[in-house]
Design a protein around this motif. Sequence first.
Motif, PDB file in Angstrom:
ATOM      1  N   GLY A 174      -6.442   5.137   8.871  1.00 13.01           N
ATOM      2  CA  GLY A 174      -6.674   6.567   8.658  1.00 13.01           C
ATOM      3  C   GLY A 174      -7.819   7.125   9.468  1.00 13.01           C
ATOM      4  O   GLY A 174      -8.022   8.324   9.524  1.00 13.01           O
ATOM      5  N   ASP A 228       7.215   6.362   2.657  1.00 13.51           N
ATOM      6  CA  ASP A 228       6.587   5.808   3.847  1.00 13.51           C
ATOM      7  C   ASP A 228       7.655   5.249   4.794  1.00 13.51           C
ATOM      8  O   ASP A 228       8.398   4.339   4.416  1.00 13.51           O
ATOM      9  N   SER A 248       1.323   5.065   1.079  1.00  6.87           N
ATOM     10  CA  SER A 248       0.759   5.761   2.225  1.00  6.87           C
ATOM     11  C   SER A 248      -0.051   6.994   1.859  1.00  6.87           C
ATOM     12  O   SER A 248      -1.065   7.279   2.493  1.00  6.87           O
ATOM     13  N   SER A 249       0.362   7.740   0.850  1.00  8.34           N
ATOM     14  CA  SER A 249      -0.308   9.018   0.592  1.00  8.34           C
ATOM     15  C   SER A 249      -1.178   9.006  -0.654  1.00  8.34           C
ATOM     16  O   SER A 249      -1.700  10.038  -1.038  1.00  8.34           O
ATOM     17  N   ARG A 259       0.824  -1.202   0.000  1.00  6.00           N
ATOM     18  CA  ARG A 259       0.000   0.000   0.000  1.00  6.00           C
ATOM     19  C   ARG A 259       0.862   1.258   0.000  1.00  6.00           C
ATOM     20  O   ARG A 259       1.854   1.348   0.709  1.00  6.00           O
ATOM     21  N   ARG A 262       5.093   1.879   7.480  1.00  9.09           N
ATOM     22  CA  ARG A 262       4.243   2.357   8.573  1.00  9.09           C
ATOM     23  C   ARG A 262       2.769   2.374   8.157  1.00  9.09           C
ATOM     24  O   ARG A 262       1.884   2.117   8.977  1.00  9.09           O
ATOM     25  N   SER A 263       2.490   2.654   6.876  1.00  2.59           N
ATOM     26  CA  SER A 263       1.101   2.734   6.427  1.00  2.59           C
ATOM     27  C   SER A 263       0.370   1.406   6.567  1.00  2.59           C
ATOM     28  O   SER A 263      -0.856   1.384   6.648  1.00  2.59           O
ATOM     29  N   SER A 264       1.102   0.303   6.609  1.00  5.60           N
ATOM     30  CA  SER A 264       0.452  -1.008   6.702  1.00  5.60           C
ATOM     31  C   SER A 264      -0.105  -1.275   8.100  1.00  5.60           C
ATOM     32  O   SER A 264      -0.880  -2.220   8.286  1.00  5.60           O
TER      33      SER A 264
END
Length: 308
Positions: A252, A166, A103-104, A101, A246-248
């Motif tokens: 949100g 990310d 992140s942004s 994924r 970190r996004s995993s």
Amino acid sequence: MDLRHLKYFLAVAETRNFTQAAAICYVAQSALSQQVARLEKDVGAQLFSRTSRSVRLTAAGELLEPLARRILADVDNAQAALDALSGLRRGRLRLGLVQTRASSVDLVEVMADYHARYPGIDFHVTNAPSSEMAAAVLAGDLDIAIVGLGPRQIPDGLDHRVLASDPLVLIVPADHPLADREVADLADLPESHQLIQFTQGSGLRRQVEAAFARAGVEAGQHFQVGQIHDMIRLAARGIGVTVVPRSSIIDGGSVAGAAPEARLPFGARALRLADDAAVHIVCAVHDSRRLAPAAAAFLDVTERHTTK
């Protein structure tokens, strides 16, 4: 040189079998063999070495294969350019998507927005390791690939746009010696650490191994897993440690304006890495020399979503 002959040639080159190639091309084997023989006559060289048990490319065949792919890709792009004159009402987009994924940027939202703008464009989506997809763009087999590679890892000859950067985090089980820390250095891991790695050839795998190299320790591999969620769950169960974007592990928030919160399985801890260079970079790569209008439009839509 007939384009149909090139398609037949590539089918045999990919399958190493005249019967299978004929089936793929929906022609009789005898007809395909005749057309390949005609191509060999046109180029003045034998393209395949045939025995009763195998079909192999000759030196001339190996030389022609990437050129044939580029020729056919250019023909497709020329057709797409002509389609653009009618306002992108029809066409095709061959898109490679990273398996992790970004992140942004929400790629599903990007594709949905693109489809709403250009409903006549057909998507052909490929999921593969980043290095393979970048090579496919260079070969003309994909129009655009969203890859987990940094600018220095992208093959020469390709253009790129950075979509996300990310930070990587270390996931350890709750009883791990480092579990009570907020920040960790990979060099602090015990020598006997077991590392859960992502797929070989992926951008994430390269970036994790680069982080271990900067720390001066061997990354190692005890498990290779193709899903980041499974990597995190295995670490929570004490199988080993893992390094993920970190996004995993960030949600949100379901309420507008809510702060992101970590979502980790029971028994797992996430530690920020002391290495600021340890990031998972996501780029859109393309070949500007043969960028079809449908692909250029996709890059524009992606740009709108990353600058919101």
